[in-house]
Scaffold this active site. Structure first.
Site, short mmCIF file in Angstrom:
data_model
loop_
_atom_site.label_atom_id
_atom_site.label_comp_id
_atom_site.label_asym_id
_atom_site.label_seq_id
_atom_site.Cartn_x
_atom_site.Cartn_y
_atom_site.Cartn_z
N ARG A 48 11.86 -13.32 49.62
CA ARG A 48 11.54 -14.56 48.88
C ARG A 48 10.37 -14.29 47.94
NH1 ARG A 48 8.08 -17.79 51.25
NH2 ARG A 48 9.13 -17.83 53.26
N TYR A 101 17.30 -32.21 27.77
CA TYR A 101 18.45 -32.03 28.67
C TYR A 101 18.40 -33.11 29.76
CZ TYR A 101 21.12 -30.11 32.53
OH TYR A 101 21.99 -29.98 33.58
N ASP A 173 11.79 -24.84 26.05
CA ASP A 173 13.07 -24.54 26.68
C ASP A 173 13.93 -23.86 25.61
OD1 ASP A 173 15.67 -24.57 27.67
OD2 ASP A 173 15.33 -26.39 28.84
N LYS A 198 23.13 -19.82 31.19
CA LYS A 198 23.79 -19.95 29.89
C LYS A 198 23.86 -18.59 29.18
CE LYS A 198 24.02 -24.26 31.08
NZ LYS A 198 22.86 -24.69 31.73
N1 PLP Z 1 17.70 -26.67 30.06
C1 PLP Z 1 18.76 -26.83 29.25
C2 PLP Z 1 18.57 -26.91 27.77
C3 PLP Z 1 20.04 -26.93 29.79
O1 PLP Z 1 21.10 -27.08 28.97
C4 PLP Z 1 20.20 -26.85 31.20
C5 PLP Z 1 21.54 -26.96 31.81
O2 PLP Z 1 22.51 -27.29 31.16
C6 PLP Z 1 19.07 -26.70 32.00
C7 PLP Z 1 17.83 -26.59 31.40
C8 PLP Z 1 19.19 -26.64 33.50
O3 PLP Z 1 19.68 -25.40 33.91
P1 PLP Z 1 20.55 -25.14 35.23
O4 PLP Z 1 21.84 -25.86 35.06
O5 PLP Z 1 20.68 -23.64 35.27
O6 PLP Z 1 19.76 -25.68 36.37
#
Ligand code: PLP
Length: 386
Positions: A48, A101, A173, A198
């Site tokens: 961990r 998001y 982000d 992604k």
């Molecule tokens: N940030 C963005 C811009 C996203 O599109 C997403 C998920 O679609 C996330 C964060 C969250 O990521 P995760 O689905 O891997 O938890």
């Protein structure tokens, strides 16, 4: 000379095995590590806290974004949660984009309701609203550019300067572009976040996240909290993620090329009412995108002229566009924003954010673009013929 992302992605962690000379690093599945003797742990003691494979992918991510260190977590959401847990205390403010998001929105909203910290959602392209939010002396400003699903662009350098003047840390982000197309730390951000699920992994078979810090001390604080709350990424996911990152640069460049070709097709399609892609000269963020991005990316969205029946028929007619959420994989995905990714928002909130019931979002993959365009052409023909 600093190496380019494509080279970093290939060479990070390669040829490190001294026992067998493996070119590709193995997967270190062991959850625990023996001590050499009483009170003498090795570099790792428990998986961990630290895992050799996770270390490798963290090093790759830190180098790709130009940071001092990275922490790989179990999801993009746990990466955002880790950042907030590490740097925000009860009473502190985070400034987040009004169109961030949906999962980030839900996290900030629910955490603020239980008193973990306070949140202000603001349109960061509205200078007056942004300055009013910064007047609360927030600890953290989160930027998301391009935004989902309308690809709105904000100026990272400008917002980072304003945020720093008011004493805030700045996180970006960077999920929608990846370090190949945008490097927020070089534009003044303190942290970069990714949903590695992604583009970074790119094959829609891993859920993972990362926070990358510019400052080594802050990178250590993040690692300490990641172990403390137990959000670090697993061994197998770390292995797959590093394997996915190897091809990040060619993948996203081909996805971007395909996206531009699809846009060139859609622009002349009579059933397309509105088209959102930052390369378009009339896109609101076009000039900023040209300046701060190394490319316009592979996400696009458009409004289809027609009602629900038309949308249903159009989606059903597509063969190469999978109706699914998520993005950034090698396969092309299409989603209906109002009933899928943004279903959690009220119709009023969606309307305020400019998201109509006719909006479709495409994450362009690496198929042959001519096949993708032919598939769209066929679907438009079926819809038009009735
Ligand atoms: N940030 C963005 C811009 C996203 O599109 C997403 C998920 O679609 C996330 C964060 C969250 O990521 P995760 O689905 O891997 O938890």
């Amino acid at each position: 000379m600093a190496r380019k992302p494509a080279t970093i992605a290939i060479h990070s962690g390669l040829n490190q095995d001294t026992q067998f000379g493996c070119v590709v690093p193995p997967i270190y599945l062991s959850s625990t590590y023996n001590f050499t003797e009483y009170n003498q742990p090795r570099v790792h003691d428990y998986s961990r806290r630290g895992n050799p494979g996770r270390d490798m992918v963290q090093n790759a991510l830190a180098e790709l974004e130009g940071g001092a260190g990275a922490v790989v977590t179990s999801s993009g959401m746990s990466a955002i949660h880790l950042l907030c847990t590490t740097f925000l205390n009860p009473g502190d403010w985070i400034v987040a984009p009004h169109d961030c998001y949906g999962g980030s929105y839900r996290l900030f909203d629910s955490q603020s309701k239980r008193g973990a910290y306070n949140v202000i959602f603001v349109d960061q392209s509205d200078e007056t609203a942004l300055k009013a939010a910064l007047a609360k002396a927030p600890k953290l400003v989160l930027i998301e550019t391009p935004s989902n699903p309308l690809l709105r662009i904000v100026d990272i350098q400008h917002i980072a300067e304003l945020a720093h003047q008011s004493g805030a840390l700045v996180a970006v982000d960077n999920t929608f572009l990846s370090p190949v197309l945008q490097q927020p730390l070089s534009l003044g951000a303190d942290f970069v976040i990714h949903s590695c699920t992604k583009y970074l992994n790119g094959h829609s078979d891993v859920v993972a996240g990362t926070v990358i810090a510019k400052d080594p001390q802050q990178a250590e604080e993040l690692a300490w909290w990641a172990n403390n709350i137990g959000v670090t990424g697993g061994a197998f996911d770390s292995y797959l993620l590093l394997r996915g990152i190897r091809t990040l640069a060619p993948r996203i460049l081909l996805q971007q090329k395909n996206a531009q070709e699809i846009v060139n097709y859609l622009i002349n399609q009579p059933l397309v009412k509105k088209l959102y892609y930052p390369a378009l000269a009339d896109h609101t963020g076009h000039e900023i995108a040209k300046r701060q991005q190394k490319g316009f990316g592979a996400m696009l969205s458009f409004e289809l002229a027609g009602d629900e029946t038309i949308i249903r028929r159009f989606l059903a007619a597509l063969e190469l566009f999978t109706l699914a959420e998520s993005l950034g994989g090698v396969e092309t995905l299409i989603s209906h924003t109002a009933t899928m990714t943004h279903a959690g928002m009220t119709p009023a909130a969606r309307a305020k954010a400019g998201i109509t019931d006719e909006l479709l979002r495409i994450s362009v993959g690496i198929e042959d673009s001519q096949d993708l365009i032919a598939d769209l052409e066929n679907a438009f023909r079926i819809v038009t013929q009735g």
